[in-house]
Design an enzyme around this catalytic site. Structure first.
Site, mmCIF file in Angstrom:
data_model
loop_
_atom_site.group_PDB
_atom_site.id
_atom_site.type_symbol
_atom_site.label_atom_id
_atom_site.label_comp_id
_atom_site.label_asym_id
_atom_site.label_seq_id
_atom_site.Cartn_x
_atom_site.Cartn_y
_atom_site.Cartn_z
ATOM 1 N N HIS A 162 0.838 -1.219 0.000
ATOM 2 C CA HIS A 162 0.000 0.000 0.000
ATOM 3 C C HIS A 162 0.860 1.250 0.000
ATOM 4 C CE1 HIS A 162 0.157 1.122 4.343
ATOM 5 N NE2 HIS A 162 0.166 -0.176 4.592
ATOM 6 N N ASP B 280 6.368 1.084 6.348
ATOM 7 C CA ASP B 280 4.908 0.915 6.246
ATOM 8 C C ASP B 280 4.353 1.960 5.309
ATOM 9 O OD1 ASP B 280 2.332 0.069 6.639
ATOM 10 O OD2 ASP B 280 2.120 0.957 8.622
ATOM 11 N N GLU C 131 -4.968 2.044 2.807
ATOM 12 C CA GLU C 131 -5.012 0.884 3.706
ATOM 13 C C GLU C 131 -5.139 1.350 5.147
ATOM 14 O OE1 GLU C 131 -3.583 -2.138 6.516
ATOM 15 O OE2 GLU C 131 -2.662 -0.210 6.120
ATOM 16 N N GLU C 132 -4.436 2.443 5.453
ATOM 17 C CA GLU C 132 -4.324 2.865 6.851
ATOM 18 C C GLU C 132 -5.610 3.435 7.439
ATOM 19 O OE1 GLU C 132 -2.001 2.040 8.623
ATOM 20 O OE2 GLU C 132 -0.128 1.925 7.499
ATOM 21 N N ASP D 178 3.245 -6.183 3.675
ATOM 22 C CA ASP D 178 2.888 -5.028 4.518
ATOM 23 C C ASP D 178 3.350 -5.234 5.959
ATOM 24 O OD1 ASP D 178 1.853 -2.668 5.449
ATOM 25 O OD2 ASP D 178 -0.218 -3.373 5.541
ATOM 26 N N HIS E 245 4.312 3.487 12.378
ATOM 27 C CA HIS E 245 3.402 4.625 12.627
ATOM 28 C C HIS E 245 4.033 5.728 13.485
ATOM 29 C CE1 HIS E 245 -0.542 2.133 11.776
ATOM 30 N NE2 HIS E 245 0.416 1.903 10.901
HETATM 31 ZN ZN LIG Z 1 0.791 -1.006 6.454
#
Ligand SMILES: [Zn+2]
Length: 486
Positions: free
Chosen positions: A303, A315, A349-350, A377, A449
């Site tokens: 993603h 990510d 996606e997030e 991912d 994140h």
């Molecule tokens: Zn991810």
């Protein structure tokens, strides 16, 4: 005579034992390992040698790293609906066109994440010295309802589980700020079960605000769903509960929990971050057309959207670039997949996986032509192999893929009951064989994140291993004799 017989008898005995032993089959534990008949049928000698070629080429290739460098260092954070996410969409589309792929952009509805300056401080706490306040490191979550002008102040109630919150009841929670102090289990992660550790912690980030709002709380704080290290708060998605919601750095959650054991703690929150109205972004869908069965599709994907704090290297920039490299390797080696290899850079996606939902909806009539879907991912650390939602018979068929990846230590296939990745979940739910590259992810949830999700966390050699994994599997699935056994 009697003497002779007595002498001969032991010889007879030895001879008869020997002939009996010769007739016995070898013991089971001494058998040579044998490939399943289905694997022999599915993988020709030529296909096996092509898989080895792809692995070797991947281990010499810097394409994925160079693409990742551009996506993270030049483009940067790519929250859905941002100018940078759109720039990344156009960039990836152009790069895949250069490899001769048939590219189209699929419109995807997204809501922007509009980050303000999130801040917090403890204004009253046990042992407070005159004039002192304590800064608290936090980050608002997607789904946050912004605090009013001038912020919001309230007493903190620390809980360690949903059950504990329920047991406290509305009377003790209403009008207060709930802190879910639930630790990410680092020991589980270090033992190779980081995904399980994350799942246990992330439900509080996902659903904590809803539970707190239901109990009458005026705001919800959670301990970050990730390793406590370097005082980094981990942002992420939270259900829209119409109260402010933020994640604390682990150290700050610890601090509040220690103080709350001694007495009342009051916190001031200023969380202007909010979610914007719906706008349009895109999935990048790029086909390397199959030479024999162009209508049959094998997806390789990652993603493209990321959170705003870092630059989305692990990510999931890494997932996108290894999927892109699958096409690049096949192009460079002048190989021709029999089925279509579809590279997808998913959007959003997030924050709700609307890219995956849009694709599944548009392709609803084509599901049976989807032979398999692969996603990466979970970063770019050393891959162990794949997690797969496939049948045991399908797993047996894939032993030549395991053989091709054994030399880089990525030869495991672990069957899982649910989709191993988010964007391919709608397809997996409809029975499409679904795979995720399985990284050891020892450090993944330290940086996930956070502002520290940056290019330097990616080790080039490990990224090459990841590219080898997804390219070998993608090409194998596109060139096996028939569909994977269901
Ligand atoms: Zn991810």
């Amino acid at each position: 005579m009697r003497q002779t017989l007595a002498l001969l008898f032991p010889l007879f005995l030895i001879a008869s034992v020997c002939s009996a032993q010769q007739k016995l089959p070898p013991p089971a534990w001494a058998k040579m390992p044998q490939e399943a008949e289905s694997a022999r049928r599915a993988f020709s000698p030529q296909l096996r040698s092509e898989l080895a070629q792809i692995r070797e080429a991947a281990m010499q290739d810097d394409y994925a790293y160079e693409e990742l460098e551009h996506i993270t260092d030049s483009i940067g954070p790519r929250t859905q609906g941002s100018a940078q996410a759109d720039a990344a969409v156009y960039y990836v589309a152009d790069e895949l066109r250069k490899l001769g792929l048939d590219v189209h952009l699929q419109p995807v509805p997204v809501r922007q994440f509009l980050r303000g300056k999130d801040a917090a401080e403890l204004v009253e706490y046990p042992g407070q010295v005159a004039g002192a306040k304590q800064k608290i490191v936090l980050t608002a979550l997607y789904g946050n309802a912004p605090t009013p002008e001038g912020g919001l102040t309230g007493d903190v109630v620390v809980v360690h589980s949903f059950d504990q919150l329920k047991a406290l009841g509305r009377k003790k929670v209403a009008g207060k700020i709930v802190l879910f102090e639930v630790r990410f289990d680092s020991r589980q992660a270090m033992a190779g079960h980081s995904g399980d550790a994350y799942e246990d912690a992330v439900e509080y980030r996902d659903m904590g605000a809803q539970a707190a709002a239901d109990a009458g709380a005026i705001a919800c704080l959670v301990r970050s769903a990730g390793d406590g290290a370097y005082r980094l708060p981990h942002t992420g998605w939270s259900t829209d509960a119409n109260i402010p919601a933020a994640a604390l750095a682990a150290e700050d959650a610890d601090l509040i929990a220690r103080l709350a054991e001694k007495g009342a703690v009051k916190i001031h929150l200023s969380l202007p971050t909010r979610v914007g109205p719906e706008i349009q972004s895109y999935n990048v869908i790029a086909d390397l057309k199959g030479s024999e069965h162009p209508e049959q599709v094998v997806i390789v994907s990652g993603h493209l959207d990321s959170w705003d704090l870092g630059t989305g290297a692990i990510d999931d920039g890494a997932g996108v670039v290894v999927a892109m490299e699958t096409a690049e390797l096949i192009h460079k080696l002048n190989l021709h997949p029999k089925r279509t290899i579809r590279v997808i850079a998913w959007m959003n996606e997030e924050a709700g996986a609307t890219g995956a939902a849009t694709y599944a909806k548009e392709q609803a009539g084509e599901v049976t032509n989807h032979y398999a879907a692969v996603e990466s991912d979970e970063g770019a650390e050393h891959p162990l192999g794949f997690k797969a939602k496939i049948s045991a018979a399908g797993q047996h068929e894939l032993s030549p893929v395991q053989d091709a990846l054994r030399s880089i230590g990525a030869n495991l296939i672990q069957l899982v009951p649910d989709s191993p990745a988010t964007d391919i979940e709608p397809l997996a739910d409809k029975g499409v064989p679904a795979f995720a590259v399985w990284q050891d992810a020892l450090k993944y949830f330290t940086y996930h994140h956070t502002p520290a999700d940056t290019l330097d966390k990616v080790v080039p050699e490990e990224l090459r291993e990841n590219a080898a994994c997804i390219a070998v599997l993608g090409y194998a699935l596109a060139n096996m004799e028939g569909p994977l056994a269901k």
